[in-house]
Scaffold this motif. Structure first.
Motif, PDB file in Angstrom:
ATOM      1  N   LEU A 140      -3.984 -14.257   3.382  1.00  0.00           N
ATOM      2  CA  LEU A 140      -2.818 -13.418   3.632  1.00  0.00           C
ATOM      3  C   LEU A 140      -2.192 -12.944   2.331  1.00  0.00           C
ATOM      4  CD1 LEU A 140      -0.908 -15.159   6.576  1.00  0.00           C
ATOM      5  CD2 LEU A 140      -1.970 -12.904   6.580  1.00  0.00           C
ATOM      6  N   LYS A 141      -2.111 -13.826   1.338  1.00  0.00           N
ATOM      7  CA  LYS A 141      -1.539 -13.443   0.044  1.00  0.00           C
ATOM      8  C   LYS A 141      -2.372 -12.356  -0.618  1.00  0.00           C
ATOM      9  CE  LYS A 141       1.088 -17.564  -1.011  1.00  0.00           C
ATOM     10  NZ  LYS A 141       1.285 -18.738  -1.840  1.00  0.00           N
ATOM     11  N   GLU A 142      -3.685 -12.474  -0.529  1.00  0.00           N
ATOM     12  CA  GLU A 142      -4.556 -11.453  -1.107  1.00  0.00           C
ATOM     13  C   GLU A 142      -4.353 -10.109  -0.414  1.00  0.00           C
ATOM     14  OE1 GLU A 142      -8.496 -13.103  -0.888  1.00  0.00           O
ATOM     15  OE2 GLU A 142      -8.077 -14.560  -2.475  1.00  0.00           O
TER      16      GLU A 142
ATOM     17  N   PHE B 195       8.536  -4.548  11.669  1.00  0.00           N
ATOM     18  CA  PHE B 195       8.338  -5.930  11.227  1.00  0.00           C
ATOM     19  C   PHE B 195       9.347  -6.377  10.177  1.00  0.00           C
ATOM     20  CE2 PHE B 195       4.285  -4.464  12.863  1.00  0.00           C
ATOM     21  CZ  PHE B 195       4.025  -5.458  13.793  1.00  0.00           C
ATOM     22  N   ASP B 196      10.299  -5.524   9.869  1.00  0.00           N
ATOM     23  CA  ASP B 196      11.337  -5.825   8.887  1.00  0.00           C
ATOM     24  C   ASP B 196      12.416  -6.672   9.559  1.00  0.00           C
ATOM     25  OD1 ASP B 196      13.121  -5.867   6.800  1.00  0.00           O
ATOM     26  OD2 ASP B 196      13.716  -3.765   7.022  1.00  0.00           O
ATOM     27  N   LEU B 197      12.211  -7.965   9.567  1.00  0.00           N
ATOM     28  CA  LEU B 197      13.083  -8.876  10.313  1.00  0.00           C
ATOM     29  C   LEU B 197      14.492  -8.977   9.747  1.00  0.00           C
ATOM     30  CD1 LEU B 197      10.472 -11.720  10.931  1.00  0.00           C
ATOM     31  CD2 LEU B 197      11.076  -9.806  12.435  1.00  0.00           C
ATOM     32  N   ASP B 198      14.636  -8.814   8.433  1.00  0.00           N
ATOM     33  CA  ASP B 198      15.970  -8.933   7.840  1.00  0.00           C
ATOM     34  C   ASP B 198      16.638  -7.587   7.592  1.00  0.00           C
ATOM     35  OD1 ASP B 198      14.603  -8.017   5.621  1.00  0.00           O
ATOM     36  OD2 ASP B 198      14.847  -9.863   4.454  1.00  0.00           O
ATOM     37  N   GLY B 199      15.980  -6.479   7.961  1.00  0.00           N
ATOM     38  CA  GLY B 199      16.594  -5.156   7.876  1.00  0.00           C
ATOM     39  C   GLY B 199      16.775  -4.600   6.475  1.00  0.00           C
ATOM     40  N   ASP B 200      16.019  -5.106   5.499  1.00  0.00           N
ATOM     41  CA  ASP B 200      16.196  -4.614   4.126  1.00  0.00           C
ATOM     42  C   ASP B 200      15.296  -3.422   3.781  1.00  0.00           C
ATOM     43  OD1 ASP B 200      13.763  -5.909   3.927  1.00  0.00           O
ATOM     44  OD2 ASP B 200      14.370  -7.227   2.280  1.00  0.00           O
TER      45      ASP B 200
ATOM     46  N   GLU C 156       6.863 -13.352   3.947  1.00  0.00           N
ATOM     47  CA  GLU C 156       7.147 -14.085   5.186  1.00  0.00           C
ATOM     48  C   GLU C 156       7.057 -13.151   6.393  1.00  0.00           C
ATOM     49  OE1 GLU C 156       9.084 -14.292   2.385  1.00  0.00           O
ATOM     50  OE2 GLU C 156       8.362 -16.279   1.805  1.00  0.00           O
ATOM     51  N   GLU C 157       7.603 -11.951   6.270  1.00  0.00           N
ATOM     52  CA  GLU C 157       7.534 -10.976   7.367  1.00  0.00           C
ATOM     53  C   GLU C 157       6.084 -10.537   7.588  1.00  0.00           C
ATOM     54  OE1 GLU C 157      11.965  -8.962   6.906  1.00  0.00           O
ATOM     55  OE2 GLU C 157      10.359  -8.369   5.528  1.00  0.00           O
ATOM     56  N   PHE C 158       5.339 -10.366   6.500  1.00  0.00           N
ATOM     57  CA  PHE C 158       3.937  -9.995   6.590  1.00  0.00           C
ATOM     58  C   PHE C 158       3.153 -11.071   7.329  1.00  0.00           C
ATOM     59  CE2 PHE C 158      -0.381  -9.750   4.678  1.00  0.00           C
ATOM     60  CZ  PHE C 158      -0.684  -8.432   4.982  1.00  0.00           C
TER      61      PHE C 158
END
Length: 140
Positions: free
Chosen positions: A79-81, A122-127, A133-135
């Protein structure tokens, strides 16, 4: 064959003396069979870490926990890659512009507005960006 049966089968294969436990040397052989190097000292330390009942050996339950942790580490590494491919600009997040660039590289050119819309799902925090973490949530 289900996952539990597969783990048990592998465990029994490396349990050379059939005592239902893996010693440090048996665990070392198991780890080396999957292509990893493990010294005798590292094997002893790993047994110490995994040994839930303190008998100096790794039981089936301990073994399953170990394998599952390894699988999770590999999943997170992958996932990080993937995240870094989309992140591109060193910001630590996927921005609409970095998403647009990556999609373009993949032959799926789209507008910046569409990229902002994709991110908003997928922007859970709305920024306005996708954090790792969202990814991770998105990729489940």
């Amino acid at each position: 064959m289900n996952q539990s049966s597969q783990y048990e089968s592998v465990f029994k294969h490396f349990d050379e003396n059939g005592d239902g436990k893996l010693s440090a040397s048996e665990l070392r052989q198991c780890v080396e069979a999957i292509g990893r190097e493990l010294s005798a000292e590292e094997a002893e330390a790993l047994v110490g870490y995994l040994d839930a009942d303190g008998d100096g050996l790794v039981g089936l339950e301990d073994f399953v926990k170990f394998v599952e942790e390894e699988k999770e580490e590999e999943r997170v590494k992958g996932l990080k890659e993937a995240f870094e491919m989309y992140e591109m600009d060193g910001s630590g997040c996927i921005t609409p512009m970095s998403l647009k660039r990556m999609l373009s590289k993949l032959g799926k050119a789209t507008s910046l507005d569409k990229c902002q819309l994709m991110i908003s799902f997928f922007d859970l925090d709305g920024d306005g960006v996708i954090s790792f973490e969202e990814f991770s949530v998105m990729m489940k």
